[in-house]
Design a protein around this motif. Structure first.
Motif, PDB file in Angstrom:
ATOM      1  N   ASN A 152      10.868  -0.509  -2.459  1.00 62.33           N
ATOM      2  CA  ASN A 152      10.605  -1.498  -1.403  1.00 62.33           C
ATOM      3  C   ASN A 152      10.042  -0.838  -0.153  1.00 62.33           C
ATOM      4  N   THR A 153      10.536   0.351   0.166  1.00 60.93           N
ATOM      5  CA  THR A 153      10.002   1.065   1.330  1.00 60.93           C
ATOM      6  C   THR A 153       8.511   1.315   1.159  1.00 60.93           C
ATOM      7  N   MET A 154       8.133   1.843   0.016  1.00 59.64           N
ATOM      8  CA  MET A 154       6.719   2.143  -0.225  1.00 59.64           C
ATOM      9  C   MET A 154       5.877   0.872  -0.235  1.00 59.64           C
ATOM     10  N   ALA A 155       6.390  -0.168  -0.857  1.00 57.61           N
ATOM     11  CA  ALA A 155       5.638  -1.421  -0.946  1.00 57.61           C
ATOM     12  C   ALA A 155       5.423  -2.040   0.430  1.00 57.61           C
ATOM     13  N   ALA A 156       6.436  -1.953   1.300  1.00 60.28           N
ATOM     14  CA  ALA A 156       6.312  -2.545   2.635  1.00 60.28           C
ATOM     15  C   ALA A 156       5.262  -1.820   3.466  1.00 60.28           C
ATOM     16  N   TYR A 157       5.297  -0.497   3.465  1.00 63.83           N
ATOM     17  CA  TYR A 157       4.295   0.259   4.218  1.00 63.83           C
ATOM     18  C   TYR A 157       2.892   0.009   3.671  1.00 63.83           C
ATOM     19  N   ARG A 158       2.767  -0.045   2.346  1.00 65.49           N
ATOM     20  CA  ARG A 158       1.456  -0.295   1.738  1.00 65.49           C
ATOM     21  C   ARG A 158       0.926  -1.674   2.106  1.00 65.49           C
ATOM     22  N   ALA A 159       1.820  -2.659   2.128  1.00 66.77           N
ATOM     23  CA  ALA A 159       1.393  -4.022   2.423  1.00 66.77           C
ATOM     24  C   ALA A 159       0.944  -4.180   3.866  1.00 66.77           C
ATOM     25  N   LEU A 160       1.660  -3.559   4.798  1.00 63.15           N
ATOM     26  CA  LEU A 160       1.332  -3.723   6.216  1.00 63.15           C
ATOM     27  C   LEU A 160       0.150  -2.874   6.652  1.00 63.15           C
ATOM     28  N   ARG A 161      -0.074  -1.739   5.982  1.00 60.41           N
ATOM     29  CA  ARG A 161      -1.079  -0.779   6.461  1.00 60.41           C
ATOM     30  C   ARG A 161      -2.457  -1.391   6.696  1.00 60.41           C
ATOM     31  N   PRO A 162      -3.013  -2.233   5.794  1.00 64.33           N
ATOM     32  CA  PRO A 162      -4.352  -2.784   6.064  1.00 64.33           C
ATOM     33  C   PRO A 162      -4.377  -3.854   7.161  1.00 64.33           C
ATOM     34  N   MET A 163      -3.202  -4.322   7.575  1.00 57.63           N
ATOM     35  CA  MET A 163      -3.144  -5.444   8.517  1.00 57.63           C
ATOM     36  C   MET A 163      -3.165  -5.002   9.974  1.00 57.63           C
ATOM     37  N   VAL A 164      -2.752  -3.760  10.257  1.00 60.44           N
ATOM     38  CA  VAL A 164      -2.663  -3.285  11.641  1.00 60.44           C
ATOM     39  C   VAL A 164      -3.170  -1.847  11.705  1.00 60.44           C
ATOM     40  N   ASP A 165      -3.516  -1.410  12.904  1.00 56.94           N
ATOM     41  CA  ASP A 165      -3.970  -0.017  13.042  1.00 56.94           C
ATOM     42  C   ASP A 165      -3.000   0.832  13.860  1.00 56.94           C
ATOM     43  N   TYR A 166      -1.769   0.368  14.006  1.00 58.23           N
ATOM     44  CA  TYR A 166      -0.773   1.138  14.749  1.00 58.23           C
ATOM     45  C   TYR A 166      -0.245   2.281  13.874  1.00 58.23           C
ATOM     46  N   PRO A 167       0.140   3.400  14.484  1.00 55.93           N
ATOM     47  CA  PRO A 167       0.702   4.500  13.703  1.00 55.93           C
ATOM     48  C   PRO A 167       2.024   4.113  13.057  1.00 55.93           C
ATOM     49  N   PHE A 168       2.268   4.675  11.888  1.00 56.90           N
ATOM     50  CA  PHE A 168       3.482   4.378  11.128  1.00 56.90           C
ATOM     51  C   PHE A 168       4.459   5.547  11.213  1.00 56.90           C
TER      52      PHE A 168
END
Length: 353
Positions: free
Chosen positions: A179-195
């Protein structure tokens, strides 16, 4: 592998995002009001190679403790705050960043006050979404799912953007690696803020190392991530050690030794286990990127040695010392490790000349 292009923020002297190196973070577990105890932990983290430290602020005593801690801290300090916006306003006068969930701060007017204080002092805010503490509206609609985490992050980001605040980092942590990996992958294309990457409540050293290596290492290899924390129950220095190893072994960032050694098997003709233990202890201080190889038999030893900066190729009762694939010494087994360590020192000195 190419990193996702993100905005760059700055926490004290440490840049996060853009083309900045991926920084390593940790968090003190002492009560922040315990100034001496918290500083002792921060200093341990500093000498272990940590870049940024986070401290919890639960009450007014913690605020005053953190004020004193900041005066002596060798690391930039992030204040960890929940529910009480007044604590955020108070610590904004002296910390380097604030970690909040805007959704639990208590309404837009309170969020606006925190944002204004951070704007005034050029402090970034980390939005920390955690699957174990999602806002009720998202948990009711989506359950404790990846979608709930992503929607919570988008909601909290918009709360800050509504006040024209863009100095943001985002984390989406779960105790579940998938779930951790899926959440970061899902949000990454939506915003350009650092993770800020992390697996939360990851457990003791053994379990946390495996979970973090899978999730953080996997994301880093996909170009996702700008700063990270390996969460381990009660192990400060080990958090940094594992994080540095993940960065190195994922191929993202070279730092310190990469030790190549063979598994124990029936072909061994030397005391490889003792040799590796000595080498690890004697080289733990090295931070320069260096490939070293300690191999226990002739089957793969020479091949691995050719790709290492410094290598031992054990044989029966003796062995070779090699640098950059060239034999520099043939010695009895009892002399190999000492000569090997000397060659490592010589290699490091040569690089600095």
């Amino acid at each position: 592998m190419q990193r996702y292009k993100t905005r760059q923020i700055q926490v004290g002297s440490v840049k996060i995002g853009g083309d900045a190196p991926i920084s390593v973070q940790s968090m003190t577990f002492s009560k922040t009001r315990d100034v001496a105890g918290t500083l002792e932990q921060i200093n341990r983290l500093y000498f272990a190679g940590c870049d940024i430290v986070r401290c919890a602020v639960f009450n007014k005593e913690d605020i005053e403790g953190l004020r004193e801690i900041k005066k002596s801290s060798p690391l930039p300090i992030v204040a960890d705050i929940h529910f009480n916006h007044l604590y955020a306003l108070a610590v904004s006068e002296f910390v380097d960043a604030i970690r909040i969930n805007p959704g639990n701060i208590g309404g837009k007017e309170k969020i606006r006050k925190v944002v204004n204080a951070c704007k005034e002092r050029n402090l970034p805010i980390r939005i920390g979404v955690n699957s174990g503490s999602l806002e009720e509206q998202f948990e009711q609609k989506y359950g404790r799912s990846v979608e709930a985490m992503v929607q919570s992050a988008l909601y909290n980001i918009k709360l800050l953007e509504d006040f024209d605040f863009l100095d943001i980092a985002v984390s989406l942590k779960s105790s579940d690696t998938v779930n951790t990996m899926a959440a970061y992958r899902a949000l990454r294309p939506m915003v350009d803020y650092p993770f800020h990457l992390g697996v939360t409540e990851a457990g003791t050293v053994f379990h946390a190392t495996i979970k973090s290596a899978i999730a953080l290492g996997g994301l880093l290899m996909e170009g996702i991530g700008d700063t990270m924390r390996v969460s381990i129950t009660g192990e400060l220095e080990e958090e940094i050690r594992v994080a540095k190893a993940i960065l190195q072994d994922s191929g993202v960032q070279r730092s310190g030794l990469n030790i190549i050694s063979c598994p124990t098997c029936g072909r061994l003709q030397s005391d490889l286990v003792s040799a590796i233990k000595i080498v690890e202890e004697k080289t733990a201080h090295i931070t320069a990127p260096l490939n070293i190889s300690v191999m226990g038999c002739i089957v793969n030893a020479i091949g691995e040695a050719k790709g290492a900066d410094v290598a031992i190729a054990f044989g029966k009762g003796n062995g070779l010392i090699m640098r950059h694939g060239e034999v520099v010494a043939r010695l009895p087994e009892s002399e190999l490790v000492d000569r090997f360590l000397q060659e490592i020192d010589d290699e490091l000195k040569a690089r600095n000349e």
